[in-house]
Design an enzyme around this catalytic site. Structure first.
Site, PDB file in Angstrom:
ATOM      1  N   ASN A   9     -27.707  44.049  84.330  1.00 34.70           N
ATOM      2  CA  ASN A   9     -26.597  44.927  84.703  1.00 34.70           C
ATOM      3  C   ASN A   9     -27.233  46.210  85.243  1.00 34.70           C
ATOM      4  O   ASN A   9     -27.702  47.047  84.473  1.00 34.70           O
ATOM      5  CB  ASN A   9     -25.747  45.202  83.451  1.00 34.70           C
ATOM      6  CG  ASN A   9     -24.577  46.119  83.742  1.00 34.70           C
ATOM      7  OD1 ASN A   9     -24.382  46.575  84.862  1.00 34.70           O
ATOM      8  ND2 ASN A   9     -23.804  46.399  82.710  1.00 34.70           N
ATOM      9  N   ARG A  94     -24.337  41.211  86.586  1.00 36.64           N
ATOM     10  CA  ARG A  94     -23.034  41.839  86.706  1.00 36.64           C
ATOM     11  C   ARG A  94     -22.988  42.482  88.105  1.00 36.64           C
ATOM     12  O   ARG A  94     -23.826  43.324  88.435  1.00 36.64           O
ATOM     13  CB  ARG A  94     -22.892  42.916  85.648  1.00 36.64           C
ATOM     14  CG  ARG A  94     -21.581  43.625  85.739  1.00 36.64           C
ATOM     15  CD  ARG A  94     -21.520  44.691  84.700  1.00 36.64           C
ATOM     16  NE  ARG A  94     -20.166  45.164  84.533  1.00 36.64           N
ATOM     17  CZ  ARG A  94     -19.814  46.010  83.591  1.00 36.64           C
ATOM     18  NH1 ARG A  94     -20.704  46.443  82.732  1.00 36.64           N
ATOM     19  NH2 ARG A  94     -18.586  46.410  83.498  1.00 36.64           N
ATOM     20  N   HIS A 182     -13.664  45.979  85.060  1.00 41.16           N
ATOM     21  CA  HIS A 182     -13.867  45.562  83.658  1.00 41.16           C
ATOM     22  C   HIS A 182     -13.430  44.111  83.445  1.00 41.16           C
ATOM     23  O   HIS A 182     -13.099  43.714  82.332  1.00 41.16           O
ATOM     24  CB  HIS A 182     -13.090  46.471  82.671  1.00 41.16           C
ATOM     25  CG  HIS A 182     -13.675  47.839  82.534  1.00 41.16           C
ATOM     26  ND1 HIS A 182     -12.912  48.978  82.438  1.00 41.16           N
ATOM     27  CD2 HIS A 182     -14.960  48.258  82.467  1.00 41.16           C
ATOM     28  CE1 HIS A 182     -13.687  50.042  82.335  1.00 41.16           C
ATOM     29  NE2 HIS A 182     -14.938  49.623  82.352  1.00 41.16           N
ATOM     30  N   ARG A 242     -14.534  60.776  84.452  1.00 40.71           N
ATOM     31  CA  ARG A 242     -13.625  60.519  85.585  1.00 40.71           C
ATOM     32  C   ARG A 242     -12.194  60.860  85.187  1.00 40.71           C
ATOM     33  O   ARG A 242     -11.804  60.648  84.039  1.00 40.71           O
ATOM     34  CB  ARG A 242     -13.700  59.045  85.992  1.00 40.71           C
ATOM     35  CG  ARG A 242     -15.000  58.658  86.671  1.00 40.71           C
ATOM     36  CD  ARG A 242     -15.115  57.149  86.829  1.00 40.71           C
ATOM     37  NE  ARG A 242     -16.015  56.566  85.862  1.00 40.71           N
ATOM     38  CZ  ARG A 242     -16.142  55.268  85.623  1.00 40.71           C
ATOM     39  NH1 ARG A 242     -15.414  54.405  86.286  1.00 40.71           N
ATOM     40  NH2 ARG A 242     -16.994  54.835  84.726  1.00 40.71           N
ATOM     41  N   GLU A 380     -19.618  41.574  77.432  1.00 43.10           N
ATOM     42  CA  GLU A 380     -19.678  41.219  78.855  1.00 43.10           C
ATOM     43  C   GLU A 380     -20.938  40.413  79.169  1.00 43.10           C
ATOM     44  O   GLU A 380     -20.917  39.517  80.007  1.00 43.10           O
ATOM     45  CB  GLU A 380     -19.643  42.505  79.703  1.00 43.10           C
ATOM     46  CG  GLU A 380     -18.288  43.194  79.644  1.00 43.10           C
ATOM     47  CD  GLU A 380     -18.369  44.692  79.793  1.00 43.10           C
ATOM     48  OE1 GLU A 380     -19.001  45.346  78.930  1.00 43.10           O
ATOM     49  OE2 GLU A 380     -17.802  45.232  80.744  1.00 43.10           O
TER      50      GLU A 380
END
Ligand code: ADP
Length: 394
Positions: A9, A94, A182, A242, A380
């Site tokens: 990732n 990913r 996600h 964010r 994940e």
């Protein structure tokens, strides 16, 4: 001698990795997880074994480990030393953006790489790093099959009406649409529910992935029907740095009235807003929870407020809900945030069991709760490893 799957990732300044053992029945378990952080500034490798013990903690100068390729070499050196009996049979990545069409993982070929490069403008801060890691593996081990797993793929089941923005239609055709992110996390949760909570797995479930990036997803019978993140991972909930959902007029104002450049605005939106921007203290929820600063309080309250608004919206998309699931760093670990969110969601029929919430679940709602609430740790990396095995027929 066992077979291993490496999961990568790649971020702008980090390379996270996990190594999974491919078992006889393709049952996978992580043998090691770690990351190199600080690429470009102060590269540092940290890794843990399956039992949580530290197996590596090393630091380099930026000339020793300058880029993703060299970071990969450092990881390969560690893995060779620790897992000499293990043969690597595939690498799963990913990849943040799979564009409008990819709804499943993809075996990487030179043609596929060309296609993925066309999505760079859609995710300029992430996609180039994902692709850099793929190229680095291809250079070091050209014979090794690689699989791309997309953060957008799980949401491709959403109807057009859910993916549209109200711009002239030609912009939808040109790719300006709600992609959602996600996806690997939501897919893992959806895949876990049939065993963990069969009574809700085929129902209407809203999942809140609350990490440093945060989003929510409406899942109907295991399929994504709506998400809070949109064209980019800036939309939706308040996040660590964010802002989430914004009136687009604010961007115009900043550009036209405040004289900010597009780069300044980008940096503010990705790095200086959210919990950090509101609190003025930091983006780590643990720090904010412990702080007695009024602005830390305000940041937490706004975080919870935005989750509540999104919950109402997604519940409307689903026509009611059967269950609510918390996951990721904050969702899995902060009983406090879960309590605040569930208290605001009483109107939906969620009745929190405070003791179960303190203990971390998995079920945190009372037996009489009309809508059940859950804590389900996401994984994940395991999702990527499973996909990689499936694509490679392992
Ligand atoms: P990502 O993978 O997006 O970097 P994570 O899912 O690991 O993020 O979540 C990271 C965030 O989780 C941290 O910024 C921290 O605020 C939060 N977190 C972790 N543990 C706790 C805790 N015990 N209480 C509150 N927040 C926590």
């Amino acid at each position: 001698m066992g077979n291993g799957i490496l999961v990568l990732n790649a971020g702008s300044s980090s390379l996270k990795f996990s190594i999974f053992n491919v078992g006889a029945a393709s049952l996978l378990s992580a043998m090691a997880v770690g990351q190199i952080e600080g690429l470009g500034t102060a590269p540092r490798l940290k890794a843990k074994g399956a039992d949580g013990s530290v197996i590596a903690d090393e630091q380099w100068t930026t000339s020793e480990v300058a880029n993703h390729g060299q970071a990969l070499q450092a990881i390969a050196t560690l893995l060779r030393a620790r897992f000499s009996g293990q043969e690597l049979v595939g690498v799963g990545h990913r990849v943040v953006h799979g564009g409008p069409d990819y709804s499943a993982p993809l075996l990487l070929t030179p043609q596929a790489m060309e296609m993925l490069a066309t999505f760079v403008p859609l995710a300029p801060l992430h996609q180039p790093h994902n692709l850099a890691a793929i190229r680095a593996v291809a250079e070091a081990r050209p014979e090794l099959p690689q699989v791309a797993c997309f953060d957008t793929a799980f949401h491709r089941t959403q109807e057009t009406v859910a993916q549209l923005y109200g711009l002239p239609y030609e912009y939808y055709e040109r790719g300006i649409r709600r992609y959602g992110f996600h996806g690997l996390s939501y897919e893992y949760i959806a895949a876990t529910l049939p065993e963990l909570a069969p009574e809700i797995a085929s129902g209407r479930v809203i999942v809140a992935h609350l990490g440093s990036g945060a989003s929510m997803c409406a899942i109907d019978n295991g399929r994504s029907v709506g998400s809070s993140m949109g064209f980019t991972a800036l939309d939706g909930l308040l996040m660590g740095t964010r802002p989430g959902n914004l009136d687009p007029g604010i961007i115009l104002y900043l550009l036209q009235q405040e004289g900010m450049s597009a780069r300044d605005v980008e940096s503010m939106l990705y790095k200086r807003s959210g919990l950090l921007g509101l609190s003025g203290i930091g983006n780590d929820m643990r720090v904010l929870q412990e702080s007695d600063s009024p602005r830390a309080r305000l940041a937490i309250d706004h975080f919870v407020y935005r989750i509540s608004r999104e919950l109402g919206g997604l519940a409307a998309v689903l026509g009611g809900i059967d269950a609510f699931v918390f996951t990721a760093g904050i969702g899995e670990n902060s009983a406090y945030i879960r309590r605040l969110v569930c208290e605001k969601a009483k109107w939906l029929g969620i009745d929190l069991d405070p003791a179960a919430n303190e203990q971390g679940g998995p079920r945190i709602s009372s037996v009489d709760s009309k809508v059940s609430a859950w804590v389900v740790p996401t994984n994940e990396e395991l999702m990527i490893a499973r996909h990689t095995c499936q694509v490679l027929g392992l």
